[in-house]
Structure formats: C-alpha cells, structure tokens
Motif scaffolding. Structure first.
Motif, PDB file in Angstrom:
ATOM      1  N   PHE A  75       0.846  -1.189   0.000  1.00 16.15           N
ATOM      2  CA  PHE A  75       0.000   0.000   0.000  1.00 16.15           C
ATOM      3  C   PHE A  75       0.890   1.251   0.000  1.00 16.15           C
ATOM      4  O   PHE A  75       2.108   1.167   0.165  1.00 16.15           O
ATOM      5  CB  PHE A  75      -0.905   0.004   1.238  1.00 16.15           C
ATOM      6  N   ASP A  76       0.255   2.401  -0.162  1.00 14.98           N
ATOM      7  CA  ASP A  76       0.986   3.649  -0.004  1.00 14.98           C
ATOM      8  C   ASP A  76       0.238   4.555   0.973  1.00 14.98           C
ATOM      9  O   ASP A  76      -0.765   4.147   1.583  1.00 14.98           O
ATOM     10  CB  ASP A  76       1.226   4.340  -1.351  1.00 14.98           C
ATOM     11  N   ALA A  77       0.727   5.781   1.143  1.00 19.64           N
ATOM     12  CA  ALA A  77       0.182   6.679   2.154  1.00 19.64           C
ATOM     13  C   ALA A  77      -1.277   7.040   1.899  1.00 19.64           C
ATOM     14  O   ALA A  77      -1.986   7.464   2.816  1.00 19.64           O
ATOM     15  CB  ALA A  77       1.033   7.942   2.233  1.00 19.64           C
ATOM     16  N   LYS A  78      -1.743   6.864   0.653  1.00 21.36           N
ATOM     17  CA  LYS A  78      -3.136   7.136   0.317  1.00 21.36           C
ATOM     18  C   LYS A  78      -3.967   5.855   0.307  1.00 21.36           C
ATOM     19  O   LYS A  78      -5.098   5.854  -0.175  1.00 21.36           O
ATOM     20  CB  LYS A  78      -3.228   7.834  -1.040  1.00 21.36           C
ATOM     21  N   ARG A  79      -3.391   4.771   0.824  1.00 14.36           N
ATOM     22  CA  ARG A  79      -4.035   3.460   0.912  1.00 14.36           C
ATOM     23  C   ARG A  79      -4.260   2.818  -0.456  1.00 14.36           C
ATOM     24  O   ARG A  79      -5.055   1.877  -0.584  1.00 14.36           O
ATOM     25  CB  ARG A  79      -5.352   3.527   1.691  1.00 14.36           C
ATOM     26  N   LYS A  80      -3.596   3.297  -1.452  1.00 14.55           N
ATOM     27  CA  LYS A  80      -3.639   2.647  -2.760  1.00 14.55           C
ATOM     28  C   LYS A  80      -3.001   1.272  -2.648  1.00 14.55           C
ATOM     29  O   LYS A  80      -1.981   1.101  -1.982  1.00 14.55           O
ATOM     30  CB  LYS A  80      -2.912   3.493  -3.799  1.00 14.55           C
ATOM     31  N   THR A  81      -3.574   0.267  -3.300  1.00 20.81           N
ATOM     32  CA  THR A  81      -3.091  -1.107  -3.240  1.00 20.81           C
ATOM     33  C   THR A  81      -2.213  -1.420  -4.445  1.00 20.81           C
ATOM     34  O   THR A  81      -2.541  -1.050  -5.582  1.00 20.81           O
ATOM     35  CB  THR A  81      -4.271  -2.093  -3.197  1.00 20.81           C
ATOM     36  N   TYR A  82      -1.097  -2.131  -4.188  1.00 26.36           N
ATOM     37  CA  TYR A  82      -0.180  -2.573  -5.238  1.00 26.36           C
ATOM     38  C   TYR A  82      -0.198  -4.102  -5.270  1.00 26.36           C
ATOM     39  O   TYR A  82      -0.146  -4.755  -4.222  1.00 26.36           O
ATOM     40  CB  TYR A  82       1.237  -2.073  -4.972  1.00 26.36           C
ATOM     41  N   PRO A  83      -0.269  -4.698  -6.438  1.00 25.89           N
ATOM     42  CA  PRO A  83      -0.388  -6.161  -6.522  1.00 25.89           C
ATOM     43  C   PRO A  83       0.837  -6.874  -5.939  1.00 25.89           C
ATOM     44  O   PRO A  83       1.940  -6.329  -5.898  1.00 25.89           O
ATOM     45  CB  PRO A  83      -0.505  -6.426  -8.033  1.00 25.89           C
ATOM     46  N   ALA A  84       0.621  -8.112  -5.494  1.00 28.03           N
ATOM     47  CA  ALA A  84       1.727  -8.938  -5.022  1.00 28.03           C
ATOM     48  C   ALA A  84       2.773  -9.063  -6.122  1.00 28.03           C
ATOM     49  O   ALA A  84       2.448  -9.201  -7.304  1.00 28.03           O
ATOM     50  CB  ALA A  84       1.204 -10.314  -4.619  1.00 28.03           C
ATOM     51  N   GLY A  85       4.034  -8.998  -5.723  1.00 27.70           N
ATOM     52  CA  GLY A  85       5.136  -9.085  -6.671  1.00 27.70           C
ATOM     53  C   GLY A  85       5.663  -7.733  -7.117  1.00 27.70           C
ATOM     54  O   GLY A  85       6.690  -7.666  -7.812  1.00 27.70           O
ATOM     55  N   THR A  86       4.989  -6.641  -6.722  1.00 29.77           N
ATOM     56  CA  THR A  86       5.439  -5.299  -7.104  1.00 29.77           C
ATOM     57  C   THR A  86       6.603  -4.866  -6.216  1.00 29.77           C
ATOM     58  O   THR A  86       6.490  -4.844  -4.986  1.00 29.77           O
ATOM     59  CB  THR A  86       4.296  -4.280  -6.967  1.00 29.77           C
ATOM     60  N   LYS A  87       7.721  -4.528  -6.835  1.00 30.17           N
ATOM     61  CA  LYS A  87       8.861  -4.015  -6.074  1.00 30.17           C
ATOM     62  C   LYS A  87       8.587  -2.564  -5.695  1.00 30.17           C
ATOM     63  O   LYS A  87       8.063  -1.790  -6.501  1.00 30.17           O
ATOM     64  CB  LYS A  87      10.149  -4.125  -6.887  1.00 30.17           C
ATOM     65  N   ARG A  88       8.963  -2.224  -4.493  1.00 32.61           N
ATOM     66  CA  ARG A  88       8.636  -0.907  -3.967  1.00 32.61           C
ATOM     67  C   ARG A  88       9.882  -0.221  -3.401  1.00 32.61           C
ATOM     68  O   ARG A  88      10.887  -0.870  -3.080  1.00 32.61           O
ATOM     69  CB  ARG A  88       7.602  -1.030  -2.841  1.00 32.61           C
ATOM     70  N   THR A  89       9.787   1.084  -3.262  1.00 33.89           N
ATOM     71  CA  THR A  89      10.768   1.863  -2.500  1.00 33.89           C
ATOM     72  C   THR A  89      10.144   2.189  -1.158  1.00 33.89           C
ATOM     73  O   THR A  89       8.993   2.650  -1.100  1.00 33.89           O
ATOM     74  CB  THR A  89      11.141   3.161  -3.231  1.00 33.89           C
ATOM     75  N   LEU A  90      10.866   1.930  -0.085  1.00 35.97           N
ATOM     76  CA  LEU A  90      10.300   2.145   1.246  1.00 35.97           C
ATOM     77  C   LEU A  90      10.028   3.627   1.493  1.00 35.97           C
ATOM     78  O   LEU A  90      10.865   4.488   1.160  1.00 35.97           O
ATOM     79  CB  LEU A  90      11.265   1.654   2.325  1.00 35.97           C
ATOM     80  N   PRO A  91       8.894   3.940   2.091  1.00 38.40           N
ATOM     81  CA  PRO A  91       8.689   5.309   2.553  1.00 38.40           C
ATOM     82  C   PRO A  91       9.560   5.552   3.781  1.00 38.40           C
ATOM     83  O   PRO A  91       9.858   4.617   4.535  1.00 38.40           O
ATOM     84  CB  PRO A  91       7.208   5.339   2.920  1.00 38.40           C
ATOM     85  N   PRO A  92       9.992   6.781   4.026  1.00 35.30           N
ATOM     86  CA  PRO A  92      10.772   7.044   5.244  1.00 35.30           C
ATOM     87  C   PRO A  92       9.903   6.911   6.487  1.00 35.30           C
ATOM     88  O   PRO A  92       8.705   7.203   6.456  1.00 35.30           O
ATOM     89  CB  PRO A  92      11.257   8.482   5.052  1.00 35.30           C
ATOM     90  N   SER A  93      10.507   6.432   7.560  1.00 35.04           N
ATOM     91  CA  SER A  93       9.809   6.317   8.842  1.00 35.04           C
ATOM     92  C   SER A  93       9.974   7.600   9.637  1.00 35.04           C
ATOM     93  O   SER A  93      11.017   8.267   9.562  1.00 35.04           O
ATOM     94  CB  SER A  93      10.365   5.140   9.644  1.00 35.04           C
ATOM     95  N   ALA A  94       8.955   7.953  10.410  1.00 35.27           N
ATOM     96  CA  ALA A  94       9.036   9.110  11.290  1.00 35.27           C
ATOM     97  C   ALA A  94       9.809   8.725  12.546  1.00 35.27           C
ATOM     98  O   ALA A  94       9.559   7.674  13.142  1.00 35.27           O
ATOM     99  CB  ALA A  94       7.646   9.603  11.662  1.00 35.27           C
ATOM    100  N   ILE A  95      10.761   9.546  12.933  1.00 36.85           N
ATOM    101  CA  ILE A  95      11.543   9.283  14.136  1.00 36.85           C
ATOM    102  C   ILE A  95      11.534  10.503  15.046  1.00 36.85           C
ATOM    103  O   ILE A  95      11.259  11.631  14.616  1.00 36.85           O
ATOM    104  CB  ILE A  95      13.010   8.913  13.810  1.00 36.85           C
ATOM    105  N   TYR A  96      11.797  10.242  16.323  1.00 35.85           N
ATOM    106  CA  TYR A  96      12.141  11.294  17.268  1.00 35.85           C
ATOM    107  C   TYR A  96      13.637  11.145  17.510  1.00 35.85           C
ATOM    108  O   TYR A  96      14.073  10.163  18.119  1.00 35.85           O
ATOM    109  CB  TYR A  96      11.386  11.125  18.587  1.00 35.85           C
ATOM    110  N   GLY A  97      14.425  12.083  17.031  1.00 34.41           N
ATOM    111  CA  GLY A  97      15.869  11.902  17.059  1.00 34.41           C
ATOM    112  C   GLY A  97      16.608  13.019  17.738  1.00 34.41           C
ATOM    113  O   GLY A  97      16.177  14.184  17.722  1.00 34.41           O
ATOM    114  N   PHE A  98      17.743  12.678  18.349  1.00 29.07           N
ATOM    115  CA  PHE A  98      18.667  13.694  18.834  1.00 29.07           C
ATOM    116  C   PHE A  98      19.240  14.410  17.617  1.00 29.07           C
ATOM    117  O   PHE A  98      19.894  13.793  16.765  1.00 29.07           O
ATOM    118  CB  PHE A  98      19.786  13.054  19.656  1.00 29.07           C
ATOM    119  N   ASN A  99      18.948  15.706  17.518  1.00 33.29           N
ATOM    120  CA  ASN A  99      19.301  16.506  16.338  1.00 33.29           C
ATOM    121  C   ASN A  99      18.692  15.920  15.065  1.00 33.29           C
ATOM    122  O   ASN A  99      19.181  16.163  13.965  1.00 33.29           O
ATOM    123  CB  ASN A  99      20.814  16.659  16.189  1.00 33.29           C
TER     124      ASN A  99
END
Length: 732
Positions: A163-187
C-alpha cells in the motif's frame, strides 16, 4: 489479530488480569505439570519457584493475547549502503552559549528551563574546569533504513500486496521503494549524535524539546510518548540525579512529570569524573537514550539513541592515539571546532525493527488507555505500510525482523588492512545478539528463497555455509577496560550492553593473510524468535544454519598501523579491590527479584512483587539477617545487592544506575576468581547484569559522590515500561 483477541483486549487491563488469574490457574497448572523436566530445565523453568514460573507462563500464554506481528518487506539488494559512521558533535562556543537567554551555570535555577533545580556538583568542586557545552535538539524527522528496493512478502515468504500513504493497493510481486519512517531523534538523526569525551573535561549537554513541531507534516503513528515528553539518560554515567535522566527524580523534582515537555530544556552535566576519584573506576563507552516513564521503549525504538565514547588522557593510556599508552587502535584528529575524531575506532549500534505490512491489526493496552486517539485502534493501517511498527505491550516480548547497524540495514564497511577498535552497543528493545566474524563462499541468500517462513524469516538473509574466520580480542565490558584482554570466538551482546573488541584485518585466524577485496561478515548466530529468550545460541543448542549476516566488511588497501593487540597477560586496568571480608556482608545484602505478575498481579512486570513506584524507595526482600531494608544507601558506602530472575522462561538484563558493580556470586557460586563460563564478563565491572532464566547474581557496588533518587530496572524496555523498575536512593 483475531476477533477473539480484539474482544478480550477490550476489557479493562486490571479486569483482564484478574479474570486470567482466577479462571485459568488450574488449567495452566495442569498444563505446566505435563511438561517434561528436561524441557523445563533447558528453558529455565526449574528455578526455585519453577512450578510457579511454568504456571505463570502457561497462564499468560493461554489467556491474555493472541498476537500477530507484521512481516517486513524483503530488502532486495542488501549490502550496498555504506555504514554510517557518526562524526563527533561540535561544542557550542562560549561566546554563543553565554549569550543564551538562560545560559548554563552552577547557580540556583540554572539546571533546566523550569528554573527549579541546580547542579548538585559543579566541576570546580572536584578540581575540574568548566564544562564543554553541547546543544542537542529533540526533533521529529524522517529516517530511511535502506536505499534498496523491497519486495513485500507475507509470513510464508511469498509475495504480498502492499500500500501507499493514500491506501492505494499494489499487486503482489510489485517491487517498492520504502517510505521514510518518522523518528524522534537527537538533532533529528538515528543514531542522533556522537560526543567524544575525555576524563577530566566535563561535558554539559542542553537537551531541548522540539517534538511538538512538525515542519514536514509527518504522521506520528501510534508509538512514542503521547505527551511528547523526553528524559535523557547517559547510560551508565556517574552522574547526579538531576542529570541522570531517571523517572524517580523527574517525577518528584525538576519537571515533576515523566519527562520534559515540548518547549522545555534541561542541562545534563556529565562530570567525566570516576567514582570516588578512583582511576580504576574509569569507563570507556557510554550511550545516551530516552528514559521517559512508561514510554522508554517506544521513544528509544522511535530513534532517541546517541553514543558517547569516553577516553582517558592520563599518561596517554587511552587517548585515541595508538602511539601512546595502551596503543589501542585509533588515529586522533583534533578539529578546529573543539571536537576530535578518532579514525579506526568505530561505534556500532545494533537495532532490530519491524516494518508495517498494512494488514496487521494495531492493538494493545495503550490503545485501551486512549493514548493515540488519531490511530483509531484497533485497526489496520495500510497508510503506514513500510514504516516502523511497534507494539508497546507484547506478551512474548518485541523483536524485529530487520537487523540494522548505525540505523542502516545490511550496510557495508570497507576497512584498511590493519587493526580496528569496534565498539558494540545493543540498543534494541529486547533482542540479544551473538556475533561471529565469518566468510562465505556462496554469499547471503534470502531466508525466503531458502524455504524458511514465520519466525525463521527474522534477519531476512543467511550465509548457511558461513565459517568463522577471525577472533575478537575483547578489551572492555560495560564498566570500561578489562583487567586483562579476552580472546573470543563469539561475543554475546545483551540489551544496553557494550563490548569493545580489536580485530586484526591483516590476517585470518589460521595465520593466512587477507587480500584486498576479501569479504567478511559480522554474523549473528543467536536465534531469538521472541523477546523472552533465545531458542538457539552457542551456549544452548546452536543452530548450524542460523547465520544472519549483519554487516559486510570488505578488505581494502594496507594502511599504516602503530597499534598493538594486548596479550592475554597484559594488564589493561586493575579492578577496584573487593574487601577481604565481603562474604561477611552477605547476610545483610539487599535482595531484588524481577518477576512476572500474570498469576494475579495488578501489573504485568514486577520487582519484589510490586510495580514501579516513582515516589518511594523499594524495600528489599527479607535477607538472611531477617531484615527488609529500604533501598537507601549512605553516601560513601558500599554494599552487596542480589538480583534474582524469578523464572518464567525469560531472560532479564537488569541495569542499575549511577555506579558500576562487580559480580561476586552467580547462582550461589563465588565467581571472583573463576567466572561462570557462560558469563565471562563477570570478571569485569558492569552496569547491567545478564540474568538467564532462574539465575541470580550478587554484586558489590559503591554509592559515592552524589545524593538523591535513582532507579534500577530491566533493560528489556517493554518490561521497564510496564513496571519492572524500582526506586532507590543515596542518602547524606
């Protein structure tokens, strides 16, 4: 998660626990009594309260949860991203911090933005100069664990929809680029900062909370302290309570809350002064992390991790210059900004995570408390596909299925043909690692392609033909330099623990030389399917096929090398002496037992049968002298403390703040001369006691230089966050 689980978990937590204890005890006891004694022994359930421990485990397994965790998408091209190596943070010039509206200093109100605390000991009181000042902001930012494309897979290793951020569905076998994860980080980074420090040069860090700011309009998801509080602990700095970052202090003083809220700052003062002024108490590698009460695990998992190598300039013993002192690997460069970097001296922070598959239901007790209303849990979250998934309160403990080093999955480190100092840190929530250096002819193959599924997919890749090719020379434990170096074929690393090793990349252990382009894998050989304990390791029924490559090391050109590997008989740093009559102190020792509360307890994880009380020091269990003293120690005193694992088939890394300890007994045996073979680090100083199921240790520790409130707790952070922590104090 099943409908049954959803309905059960909707009950109030205390009601659920009571019903489980009353309604299932008989069935659980019967189940426990059918287990074979050898199995109980292997799993640590034949402790002194083994029958209870087994019953408790069966009870909680059978009644409280039906758990499901996502399977992370498969990283298609591992070992291409370079290992991130943090450069030392630059200090703030005096001309800048002295012009701050509230500059740091020793006066009343100068310790935090609330103006209600001061530093207990300013450096001048121990003959040290004013501190070097650093500024670290707590920021909401993004983090990418890999640049590789990924293949979404299910628990069987088969291609799955995504899926993506808009809940769009991608068929099985589709290669994807990972979305960035939200972090709480020092600096804003993960790991967020590196401070290279030295004994005799105090450090003051202003931590400032900007977590309420969201300039990138990020979805915060459903973990992290819901009030956006932080509380930074320098693990295990010899530090006064107001700078220690512990909730026993923060709940009764300073913020009078679990941590410092958005808009607040705190000046943590790290004296870099050895306990009691004793050089034998010097350490070499700290890390700093969040310690907000009830949400330490969530905040650490969300990114609040930094590293703090600590050097000893006295007589050049360990100054980061391999031409002096102990001649440990390292080439130091002093930077114009006042920081310094040390080449060939590399901190490696190990962290495991899970990424959301978009179809796994999010639900735990924290949702029942209404802490994350925007998530509308229980629910699936297709919009969070590929982002970090966390469960606050898992029955079996939380472990990830992607292993990362310095925040990157499957990184590559190109090394010169020379010796290196590697500083290992386990900053995972619960996972224990066991590392070996291995070669592989066939190279990494995905576990899915090898036919594995379920928990066997953890780690994603294997080198089933891996063979050990090099040894480690261990030079430190938690408490700094060892008395003598240890040669190790493998190195266990428990949560929060640090181990520093020297590796000679010029030759293999059989004496043959390495050549440019050779590949070596730092490999995890400990199988740990859940957060309870390992199922396979070198100490317990090793699995010859479980060899998970974590870091690819590529041999490069030869480089100059003035360092030396100390011989096994070469003294590194003497241990502080034990009193000759320490055995006479045994009757009056403090006793603290970590245990599960599921057989009727109101809180899931307990110490001495009680949940964490941030307002009062805990009472010891009855000791052999018949006393139950409060956990209060006079300043300048020393004592024996016993730490017991109450059973249940769990391991517990128990961390004691403020000073390191020396283990004197394990399981009733004196280990001061001959350490337990499974725990060779008992011969050193440590700040975290590794307790196998049913084990106990007795440690000797001091209480010097400061007064006030501290804590001890399990560093399985899901346990700490659910009451497996106790308050203790140093009194005048």
């Amino acid at each position: 998660m099943s409908e049954e689980s959803a309905n059960t978990s909707a009950l109030p937590r205390r009601t659920l626990l009571r019903l489980g204890a009353a309604g299932g005890a008989a069935a659980a006891l019967a189940a426990a009594q059918t287990w074979a004694a050898p199995l109980l022994a292997q799993r640590g359930l034949l402790s002194p309260d083994g029958a209870f421990a087994a019953t408790s485990t069966a009870l909680s397994d059978g009644l409280f949860y039906i758990e499901q965790f996502p399977t992370s998408p498969l990283i298609i091209s591992p070992f291409n991203d370079p290992l991130p190596i943090l450069k030392a943070l630059a200090p703030v010039p005096k001309s800048v911090y002295s012009a701050w509206p509230n500059p740091p200093g020793p006066g009343p109100g100068q310790q935090n933005s609330l103006r209600n605390a001061r530093h207990q000991v300013w450096p001048s009181q121990v003959g040290y100069p004013d501190p070097i000042v650093y500024k670290i902001d707590l920021l909401l930012r993004t983090h990418a664990f890999t640049t590789s494309q990924v293949l979404p897979i299910d628990v069987h290793g088969r291609p799955a929809v995504s899926f993506d951020a808009k809940r769009k569905t991608y068929p099985a076998g589709t290669k994807r680029t990972l979305p960035p994860s939200a972090i709480y980080g020092f600096n804003g980074g993960f790991p967020g900062a590196r401070i290279n420090a030295e004994y005799g040069k105090p450090v003051l860090v202003r931590f400032e909370n900007h977590l309420a700011e969201n300039p990138l309009n990020l979805d915060r998801q459903d973990f992290g302290a819901p009030d956006l509080a932080f509380l930074t602990h320098l693990h295990n700095g010899h530090t006064a309570p107001e700078s220690d970052g512990n909730p026993h202090y923060s709940m009764i003083a300073g913020p009078k809350h679990r941590g410092y809220l958005p808009g607040m700052f705190v000046d943590n003062l790290y004296l870099n002064y050895p306990s009691g002024g004793d050089d034998r108490e010097k350490q070499s590698f700290y890390w700093f992390h969040d310690h907000a009460m009830d949400h330490t695990g969530a905040n650490v998992y969300k990114g609040m991790v930094g590293v703090y190598p600590l050097y000893d300039p006295k007589n050049g013993i360990d100054i980061g210059d391999e031409r002096r002192g102990l001649r440990l690997p390292g080439v130091r460069t002093n930077n114009p900004d006042g920081s310094f970097d040390v080449k060939y001296d590399i901190p490696l922070a190990f962290f495991d995570c899970r990424l959301d598959d978009g179809v796994t239901t999010h639900q735990d007790f924290h949702d029942g408390l209404g802490e994350y209303p925007a998530a509308k849990n229980p629910a699936t979250h297709p919009e969070w596909w590929g982002k970090t998934f966390y469960k606050h309160f898992p029955n079996h403990g939380f472990v990830g299925d992607i292993f990362t080093v310095n925040g990157t999955a499957f990184p590559v480190l190109e090394v010169k043909r020379r010796k290196y100092r590697l500083r290992f840190l386990d900053c995972s929530v619960a996972r224990i690692y066991e590392f070996k250096l291995m070669t592989s002819t066939k190279g990494p193959k995905s576990s899915a392609s090898l036919g594995y599924n379920g928990d066997e997919l953890q780690g994603q890749y294997r080198i089933e033909d891996g063979q050990q090719c090099m040894q480690f020379t261990q030079i430190t434990a938690d408490g700094g330099l060892l008395p003598f170096p240890l040669t190790r074929n493998s190195c266990e690393l428990w949560p929060a623990k640090r181990r520093e090793v020297i590796v000679d990349f010029t030759k293999y252990q059989d004496g043959t030389p390495t050549t440019k382009g050779d590949v070596i894998y730092l490999t995890n050989v400990m199988k740990m399917p859940d957060g309870r304990m390992w199922s396979k390791s070198s100490r317990f029924s090793p699995d010859p096929k479980y060899k998970v490559p974590v870091l690819k090391i590529v041999i490069g050109d030869t480089a100059p090398d003035d360092s030396q590997i100390p011989k096994a008989t070469f003294p590194l740093r003497p241990l502080p002496p034990l009193p000759s009559n320490w055995q006479s102190m045994l009757d009056n020792r403090m006793i603290f037992e970590v245990q599960r509360g599921s057989a009727g307890g109101e809180i899931e994880w307990l110490i001495n049968g009680k949940p964490f009380d941030p307002n009062h020091a805990l009472a010891s269990l009855k000791n052999p002298a018949g006393r139950t003293p409060l956990a209060q120690q006079k300043k300048g005193s020393f004592n024996l403390w016993e730490l017991r694992n109450g059973g249940g088939g769990w391991v517990h890394p128990v961390h004691l703040h403020q000073e390191e300890h020396r283990t004197v007994m394990r399981n009733g045996k004196d280990v001061t001369r001959t350490p337990d073979p499974g725990h060779p680090d008992d011969s050193s100083k440590e700040d975290t006691a590794a307790l196998d199921p049913g084990e106990s240790v007795i440690v000797y520790r001091g209480f010097r230089d400061f007064t006030g409130p501290y804590v001890g707790h399990c560093h399985n952070l899901a346990h700490e966050d659910h009451a497996m922590m106790f308050s203790w104090e140093i009194t005048p």
